[in-house]
Design a protein around this motif. Sequence first.
Motif, PDB file in Angstrom:
ATOM      1  N   PHE A 154      14.158  10.962   0.601  1.00 21.31           N
ATOM      2  CA  PHE A 154      13.069  10.944  -0.376  1.00 21.31           C
ATOM      3  C   PHE A 154      11.836  10.268   0.211  1.00 21.31           C
ATOM      4  N   LYS A 155      10.674  10.736  -0.193  1.00 19.10           N
ATOM      5  CA  LYS A 155       9.424  10.036   0.116  1.00 19.10           C
ATOM      6  C   LYS A 155       9.317   8.911  -0.899  1.00 19.10           C
ATOM      7  N   THR A 156       9.064   7.702  -0.423  1.00 18.88           N
ATOM      8  CA  THR A 156       9.065   6.558  -1.320  1.00 18.88           C
ATOM      9  C   THR A 156       7.731   5.818  -1.318  1.00 18.88           C
ATOM     10  N   GLY A 157       7.452   5.199  -2.426  1.00 19.68           N
ATOM     11  CA  GLY A 157       6.343   4.277  -2.573  1.00 19.68           C
ATOM     12  C   GLY A 157       6.883   3.045  -3.266  1.00 19.68           C
ATOM     13  N   LEU A 158       6.455   1.877  -2.821  1.00 20.35           N
ATOM     14  CA  LEU A 158       6.937   0.633  -3.399  1.00 20.35           C
ATOM     15  C   LEU A 158       5.756  -0.286  -3.643  1.00 20.35           C
ATOM     16  N   TYR A 159       5.664  -0.793  -4.865  1.00 20.10           N
ATOM     17  CA  TYR A 159       4.618  -1.762  -5.212  1.00 20.10           C
ATOM     18  C   TYR A 159       5.301  -3.022  -5.698  1.00 20.10           C
ATOM     19  N   THR A 160       5.047  -4.139  -5.025  1.00 19.78           N
ATOM     20  CA  THR A 160       5.654  -5.409  -5.392  1.00 19.78           C
ATOM     21  C   THR A 160       4.578  -6.483  -5.523  1.00 19.78           C
ATOM     22  N   GLN A 178       6.593   1.463   4.947  1.00 13.93           N
ATOM     23  CA  GLN A 178       5.537   0.835   5.743  1.00 13.93           C
ATOM     24  C   GLN A 178       4.395   0.377   4.855  1.00 13.93           C
ATOM     25  N   PRO A 179       3.867  -0.834   5.125  1.00 14.09           N
ATOM     26  CA  PRO A 179       2.708  -1.281   4.348  1.00 14.09           C
ATOM     27  C   PRO A 179       1.557  -0.295   4.511  1.00 14.09           C
ATOM     28  N   VAL A 231      -2.184  -8.904   1.467  1.00 15.71           N
ATOM     29  CA  VAL A 231      -2.140  -8.099   0.248  1.00 15.71           C
ATOM     30  C   VAL A 231      -1.606  -6.688   0.494  1.00 15.71           C
ATOM     31  N   ARG A 232      -1.830  -6.128   1.667  1.00 11.17           N
ATOM     32  CA  ARG A 232      -1.395  -4.747   1.923  1.00 11.17           C
ATOM     33  C   ARG A 232       0.116  -4.582   1.840  1.00 11.17           C
ATOM     34  N   GLU A 233       0.869  -5.650   2.048  1.00 12.79           N
ATOM     35  CA  GLU A 233       2.325  -5.536   2.015  1.00 12.79           C
ATOM     36  C   GLU A 233       2.851  -5.255   0.606  1.00 12.79           C
ATOM     37  N   ARG A 234       2.018  -5.419  -0.409  1.00 13.18           N
ATOM     38  CA  ARG A 234       2.434  -5.101  -1.779  1.00 13.18           C
ATOM     39  C   ARG A 234       2.636  -3.603  -1.970  1.00 13.18           C
ATOM     40  N   ILE A 235       1.913  -2.791  -1.198  1.00 17.53           N
ATOM     41  CA  ILE A 235       1.939  -1.334  -1.356  1.00 17.53           C
ATOM     42  C   ILE A 235       2.550  -0.735  -0.099  1.00 17.53           C
ATOM     43  N   PHE A 279      -4.512  -8.872 -10.396  1.00 23.89           N
ATOM     44  CA  PHE A 279      -3.229  -8.189 -10.485  1.00 23.89           C
ATOM     45  C   PHE A 279      -3.390  -6.777 -11.048  1.00 23.89           C
ATOM     46  N   ARG A 280      -4.149  -6.646 -12.130  1.00 22.92           N
ATOM     47  CA  ARG A 280      -4.313  -5.338 -12.754  1.00 22.92           C
ATOM     48  C   ARG A 280      -5.042  -4.370 -11.810  1.00 22.92           C
ATOM     49  N   PHE A 281      -6.051  -4.891 -11.093  1.00 19.54           N
ATOM     50  CA  PHE A 281      -6.769  -4.048 -10.136  1.00 19.54           C
ATOM     51  C   PHE A 281      -5.817  -3.529  -9.060  1.00 19.54           C
ATOM     52  N   LEU A 282      -5.020  -4.413  -8.477  1.00 21.77           N
ATOM     53  CA  LEU A 282      -4.083  -3.984  -7.429  1.00 21.77           C
ATOM     54  C   LEU A 282      -3.033  -3.017  -7.985  1.00 21.77           C
ATOM     55  N   THR A 283      -2.621  -3.212  -9.228  1.00 24.34           N
ATOM     56  CA  THR A 283      -1.658  -2.290  -9.839  1.00 24.34           C
ATOM     57  C   THR A 283      -2.292  -0.907  -9.995  1.00 24.34           C
TER      58      THR A 283
END
Length: 120
Positions: free
Chosen positions: A58-64, A80-81, A71-75, A113-117
């Motif tokens: 699967f192609k995945t996306g992860l937001y933490t 990969q970030p 900050v880039r490691e959140r997405i 937080f809301r902006f990054l989300t």
Amino acid sequence: TTREGRNRDSLPGFTRHLNRMGLQIDDLDRLSVIHVSGTKGKGSTCAFSESILRHSGFKTGLYTSPHLVEVRERIRIDGQPLGKSAFSEYFWECYKKLEETKEEHHGHMPSYFRFLTCLA
């Protein structure tokens, strides 16, 4: 505003920010999403789930949140970030759309937080 009041208004507020960036809830509904909540183990659960899905093709996306180093490691896309140039491009694209519509919304800009989300 009480915490209860902020929580009650969070989804409509998030929706308004998405709309200002040119996105609709229907755009999000087209995504396959796993939302993990709770008090302990969310990061590990997400990391394990993302890895299992990615290794299953699967192609995945992860937001933490929060990030540990930058900050880039959140997405993350496929484990990969988000790259520096892509993050910068998306950041400014989203920021400019919100800035352009700020006056129509009583000078309101989303929280960090809301902006990054929304960005993710």
